[in-house]
Scaffold this motif. Structure first.
Motif, short mmCIF file in Angstrom:
data_model
loop_
_atom_site.label_atom_id
_atom_site.label_comp_id
_atom_site.label_asym_id
_atom_site.label_seq_id
_atom_site.Cartn_x
_atom_site.Cartn_y
_atom_site.Cartn_z
N ARG A 162 -35.80 -10.78 -50.52
CA ARG A 162 -36.25 -11.41 -49.28
C ARG A 162 -35.10 -11.94 -48.43
NH1 ARG A 162 -39.30 -10.85 -45.20
NH2 ARG A 162 -39.65 -12.76 -44.08
N PRO A 163 -34.02 -12.53 -48.99
CA PRO A 163 -32.94 -13.00 -48.13
C PRO A 163 -32.36 -11.90 -47.24
CG PRO A 163 -32.72 -13.95 -50.29
CD PRO A 163 -33.81 -12.92 -50.40
N TRP A 164 -32.31 -10.68 -47.73
CA TRP A 164 -31.81 -9.58 -46.92
C TRP A 164 -32.73 -9.32 -45.73
CZ3 TRP A 164 -27.23 -6.90 -48.03
CH2 TRP A 164 -26.65 -7.21 -49.25
N ARG A 165 -34.03 -9.33 -45.97
CA ARG A 165 -34.98 -9.12 -44.89
C ARG A 165 -34.92 -10.25 -43.87
NH1 ARG A 165 -38.63 -4.95 -45.33
NH2 ARG A 165 -39.71 -5.89 -43.57
N VAL A 166 -34.80 -11.48 -44.37
CA VAL A 166 -34.72 -12.63 -43.47
C VAL A 166 -33.48 -12.54 -42.59
CG1 VAL A 166 -34.27 -15.13 -43.43
CG2 VAL A 166 -36.13 -14.21 -44.82
N ALA A 167 -32.36 -12.12 -43.17
CA ALA A 167 -31.12 -11.99 -42.39
C ALA A 167 -31.28 -10.97 -41.27
CB ALA A 167 -29.96 -11.62 -43.30
N VAL A 168 -32.12 -9.95 -41.51
CA VAL A 168 -32.42 -8.98 -40.46
C VAL A 168 -33.37 -9.60 -39.44
CG1 VAL A 168 -33.53 -6.76 -39.94
CG2 VAL A 168 -32.06 -6.97 -41.96
N GLU A 169 -34.49 -10.16 -39.92
CA GLU A 169 -35.55 -10.66 -39.05
C GLU A 169 -35.12 -11.84 -38.19
OE1 GLU A 169 -38.43 -11.55 -41.99
OE2 GLU A 169 -38.91 -9.44 -42.40
N GLN A 170 -34.29 -12.71 -38.75
CA GLN A 170 -33.85 -13.90 -38.02
C GLN A 170 -32.57 -13.69 -37.22
OE1 GLN A 170 -35.73 -16.75 -37.88
NE2 GLN A 170 -37.22 -15.49 -39.01
N GLY A 171 -32.03 -12.50 -37.25
CA GLY A 171 -30.87 -12.18 -36.43
C GLY A 171 -29.55 -12.67 -36.99
N PHE A 178 -27.63 -11.19 -39.32
CA PHE A 178 -26.69 -10.07 -39.34
C PHE A 178 -26.21 -9.76 -37.92
CE2 PHE A 178 -28.86 -8.55 -43.40
CZ PHE A 178 -27.80 -8.87 -44.22
N ALA A 179 -27.14 -9.77 -36.98
CA ALA A 179 -26.79 -9.45 -35.58
C ALA A 179 -25.78 -10.45 -35.05
CB ALA A 179 -28.05 -9.45 -34.72
N ALA A 180 -25.90 -11.72 -35.45
CA ALA A 180 -24.96 -12.75 -35.00
C ALA A 180 -23.54 -12.47 -35.49
CB ALA A 180 -25.43 -14.12 -35.47
N GLU A 181 -23.43 -11.69 -36.55
CA GLU A 181 -22.12 -11.31 -37.09
C GLU A 181 -21.64 -9.97 -36.52
OE1 GLU A 181 -20.16 -12.99 -38.99
OE2 GLU A 181 -21.42 -14.59 -39.81
N GLY A 182 -22.40 -9.42 -35.57
CA GLY A 182 -22.02 -8.14 -34.97
C GLY A 182 -22.41 -6.95 -35.81
N LEU A 183 -23.43 -7.13 -36.67
CA LEU A 183 -23.88 -6.06 -37.55
C LEU A 183 -25.32 -5.66 -37.21
CD1 LEU A 183 -22.62 -7.47 -40.98
CD2 LEU A 183 -21.45 -5.84 -39.50
N ASN A 184 -25.57 -4.37 -37.15
CA ASN A 184 -26.91 -3.84 -37.00
C ASN A 184 -27.32 -3.29 -38.37
OD1 ASN A 184 -29.35 -2.70 -36.03
ND2 ASN A 184 -28.31 -0.73 -35.74
N ALA A 222 -17.34 -9.95 -45.64
CA ALA A 222 -17.45 -11.39 -45.40
C ALA A 222 -18.59 -11.69 -44.43
CB ALA A 222 -16.14 -11.93 -44.85
N LYS A 223 -18.77 -10.83 -43.44
CA LYS A 223 -19.88 -11.01 -42.48
C LYS A 223 -21.23 -10.88 -43.17
CE LYS A 223 -17.41 -9.37 -38.36
NZ LYS A 223 -17.35 -8.31 -37.31
N LEU A 224 -21.34 -9.91 -44.06
CA LEU A 224 -22.58 -9.74 -44.81
C LEU A 224 -22.88 -10.97 -45.64
CD1 LEU A 224 -22.10 -6.05 -46.03
CD2 LEU A 224 -23.91 -6.83 -44.50
N ARG A 225 -21.88 -11.49 -46.32
CA ARG A 225 -22.08 -12.67 -47.18
C ARG A 225 -22.48 -13.89 -46.36
NH1 ARG A 225 -17.52 -10.28 -50.17
NH2 ARG A 225 -16.08 -11.46 -48.86
N ARG A 226 -21.83 -14.09 -45.20
CA ARG A 226 -22.17 -15.25 -44.36
C ARG A 226 -23.62 -15.17 -43.87
NH1 ARG A 226 -16.85 -14.72 -42.17
NH2 ARG A 226 -17.68 -13.51 -40.39
N ALA A 227 -24.02 -13.99 -43.42
CA ALA A 227 -25.38 -13.82 -42.92
C ALA A 227 -26.40 -14.05 -44.02
CB ALA A 227 -25.54 -12.42 -42.32
N LEU A 228 -26.13 -13.57 -45.22
CA LEU A 228 -27.05 -13.75 -46.34
C LEU A 228 -27.16 -15.22 -46.73
CD1 LEU A 228 -26.04 -10.65 -48.47
CD2 LEU A 228 -28.29 -11.06 -47.47
#
Length: 281
Positions: A16-25, A27-33, A203-209
């Motif tokens: 679920r944390p992975w989905r939340v990072a997508v749904e709440q933006g 990942f996007a805030a880190e420049g990741l799609n 590092a961006k992935l870890r911060r978003a998660l």
């Protein structure tokens, strides 16, 4: 420029944390799609030939997939076998499951599961976690009888096997049929990333998660409803939830402990080097 990362889930209940990072933006805030794909696209049919494992490995190897979470033991095995990718951290949650027996079983303790067939998904997290729990109860590894079952819940309820190692939502479904929990199972996951994921992107992935973990801690009711969405509302209230701990670095001492354990039981043919399997930055 926004970078696209294709992610394959390992467990729809525990990721679920992975989905939340997508749904709440986050990942996007880190420049990741991040493109998120549910666990095991072929469903139960895919598990017959360990589809999920092979699919993820082939997709990572051919460049069609950048990241996937998997159990800690599986992460070590797969990176070594594949010869590509690295573990970039321990996953966001401590995963949960249970060793269970049928309602009319005479088995009352883990020690009584010695030489008793136990339904598992071969080399999944519950497979390894069940061995650890059985050994901790004094059952020698040589007396542990794990049996691969495409449908572990059916194997338990039909009497095909006297016991099963289950995750949610199967634990709650087994309880609803009168099955009994003999022991809790807990284990960590590892995040495997392809060689094209550099240190900055990792590092961006870890911060978003970790932002997603903080969000989930403040939204527990919604989290329970969504993590256990495959259960009835009544079952969700008592369902097993993963422990939210956040992404953590994979220390060499932890890695070596797992490697030694796997070698002793024949799950690895040769000891992998920490630097070859783990990206420590």
């Amino acid at each position: 420029m926004t970078r696209t990362i294709r992610l394959q889930s390992d467990s729809n209940a525990h990721d679920r944390p992975w989905r939340v990072a997508v749904e709440q933006g986050f990942f996007a805030a880190e420049g990741l799609n991040v493109e998120y794909f549910e666990d095991n696209p072929k469903g139960a049919a895919g598990r017959v030939e360990d589809f999920s494992k092979r699919w993820k490995e082939s997709q990572l190897q051919n460049g069609a997939l950048e990241v996937y979470p998997v159990c800690e033991w599986g992460a070590i095995e797969r990176v070594q076998t594949l010869g590509a990718g690295k573990i970039i951290g321990l996953d966001t949650t401590v995963r949960t499951g249970a060793l269970m027996v049928a309602k009319d079983s005479t088995i009352q303790s883990v020690a009584q599961l010695r030489n008793v067939p136990i339904a598992v998904t071969w080399h999944a997290g519950t497979f390894y976690a069940a061995i650890e729990v059985l050994e901790a109860a004094g059952v020698p590894f040589t007396d542990i009888k794990l049996v691969h079952a495409n449908d572990r819940l059916d194997a338990l309820l039909s009497g095909l096997t006297p016991a099963a190692a289950l995750m949610e939502p199967l634990v709650s479904r087994a309880l609803a049929k009168g099955a009994r929990k003999i022991a809790d199972l807990r284990w960590r996951g590892g995040i495997v990333a392809g060689d094209n994921i550099d240190d900055e992107t990792a590092a961006k992935l870890r911060r978003a998660l970790n932002r997603a973990i903080a969000w989930l801690r403040e939204n527990e009711d919604r989290s329970r409803d969504e993590v256990l969405r495959d259960l009835s509302p009544e079952q969700r209230q008592a369902g097993l939830m993963p422990e939210l701990v956040g992404v953590q670095s994979y220390r060499q001492s932890e890695f070596q402990e797992k490697v030694d354990w796997m070698l002793d039981r024949g799950f690895l043919e040769a000891p992998p080097a920490y630097a070859d399997v783990v990206r420590s930055k």
